[in-house]
Write a protein that holds these residues in place. Sequence first.
Motif, mmCIF file in Angstrom:
data_model
loop_
_atom_site.group_PDB
_atom_site.id
_atom_site.type_symbol
_atom_site.label_atom_id
_atom_site.label_comp_id
_atom_site.label_asym_id
_atom_site.label_seq_id
_atom_site.Cartn_x
_atom_site.Cartn_y
_atom_site.Cartn_z
ATOM 1 N N ARG A 1 47.429 56.725 -39.437
ATOM 2 C CA ARG A 1 47.369 56.509 -40.873
ATOM 3 C C ARG A 1 48.550 55.660 -41.315
ATOM 4 N NH1 ARG A 1 46.853 62.243 -43.609
ATOM 5 N NH2 ARG A 1 48.594 62.661 -42.254
ATOM 6 N N LYS A 2 48.369 54.982 -42.421
ATOM 7 C CA LYS A 2 49.459 54.239 -43.034
ATOM 8 C C LYS A 2 49.969 55.078 -44.193
ATOM 9 C CE LYS A 2 47.661 49.724 -41.889
ATOM 10 N NZ LYS A 2 47.135 48.478 -42.401
ATOM 11 N N PHE A 3 51.235 55.415 -44.152
ATOM 12 C CA PHE A 3 51.812 56.221 -45.215
ATOM 13 C C PHE A 3 52.305 55.322 -46.345
ATOM 14 C CE2 PHE A 3 51.733 59.223 -41.850
ATOM 15 C CZ PHE A 3 51.631 60.450 -42.463
ATOM 16 N N PRO A 4 51.988 55.672 -47.593
ATOM 17 C CA PRO A 4 52.407 54.854 -48.721
ATOM 18 C C PRO A 4 53.800 55.209 -49.225
ATOM 19 C CG PRO A 4 51.054 56.636 -49.503
ATOM 20 C CD PRO A 4 51.116 56.745 -48.003
ATOM 21 N N TYR B 1 70.557 49.762 -39.716
ATOM 22 C CA TYR B 1 69.361 50.475 -39.244
ATOM 23 C C TYR B 1 68.114 49.813 -39.829
ATOM 24 C CZ TYR B 1 65.695 54.014 -39.191
ATOM 25 O OH TYR B 1 64.497 54.663 -39.044
ATOM 26 N N TRP B 2 68.108 49.592 -41.147
ATOM 27 C CA TRP B 2 66.948 49.016 -41.828
ATOM 28 C C TRP B 2 66.727 47.561 -41.422
ATOM 29 C CZ3 TRP B 2 63.713 52.321 -43.746
ATOM 30 C CH2 TRP B 2 64.184 53.580 -44.110
ATOM 31 N N LEU C 1 60.364 55.659 -50.528
ATOM 32 C CA LEU C 1 61.382 56.522 -49.941
ATOM 33 C C LEU C 1 62.230 55.795 -48.910
ATOM 34 C CD1 LEU C 1 59.101 59.608 -49.283
ATOM 35 C CD2 LEU C 1 60.566 59.195 -51.259
ATOM 36 N N THR C 2 61.973 54.529 -48.671
ATOM 37 C CA THR C 2 62.655 53.805 -47.611
ATOM 38 C C THR C 2 63.703 52.867 -48.169
ATOM 39 O OG1 THR C 2 61.048 52.013 -47.611
ATOM 40 C CG2 THR C 2 60.595 53.877 -46.162
ATOM 41 N N TRP D 1 60.964 47.252 -47.104
ATOM 42 C CA TRP D 1 61.533 47.821 -45.887
ATOM 43 C C TRP D 1 60.454 48.403 -44.983
ATOM 44 C CZ3 TRP D 1 66.223 46.278 -45.040
ATOM 45 C CH2 TRP D 1 67.036 45.959 -46.118
ATOM 46 N N PRO D 2 60.581 48.190 -43.678
ATOM 47 C CA PRO D 2 59.626 48.742 -42.714
ATOM 48 C C PRO D 2 59.762 50.253 -42.577
ATOM 49 C CG PRO D 2 61.057 47.086 -41.697
ATOM 50 C CD PRO D 2 61.599 47.370 -43.043
#
Length: 160
Positions: free
Chosen positions: A9-12, A28-29, A16-17, A140-141
């Motif tokens: 699944r792709k989380f929306p 990190y990002w 939060l990122t 952000w990924p």
Amino acid sequence: MTPSAGAARKFPATALTGPYADGLDLPYWEGLRAGELRLQRCAECDLWIWGPRWMCGRCQTFDPEWVAVEPVGRVFSWSRTWHPFIPELAGELPYVTVLVELPHAGGRRVLGLLAESGDTDIAIGDAVAGIIQQPSEAPWPLLRWQRAHTSSETERGAQR
């Protein structure tokens, strides 16, 4: 909405990122943007560090370096969540949070969401691999974990 077994699944939850305002976790990002999982490692004593720190907790050297780490490991612990604790994930219930121990980072443990939350066979010790999702609608990924199925697991599933 429940996905079919084994479906990723792709989380929306992209709201939060992203890095904290102090910039400590920015490398990190940026690593995720470059397709890498990066963790800190002290250049002086070689201690792996996670979560991000301004200095090494062992030798007190400042500015540990950020090193790309192979995103593979084993599930150290996990939890399935059925309650919408945060609104961004309310439509994605249930989801599974995993604590992954990374052998290529001195056994450091990284928390993340399992991509196949409908997978009811998750267990401590399962091999997992990180996948980096680059959502087009977010800056952000996201790092997600998926089970690394072995040939014996595939055979067991066929026999059921």
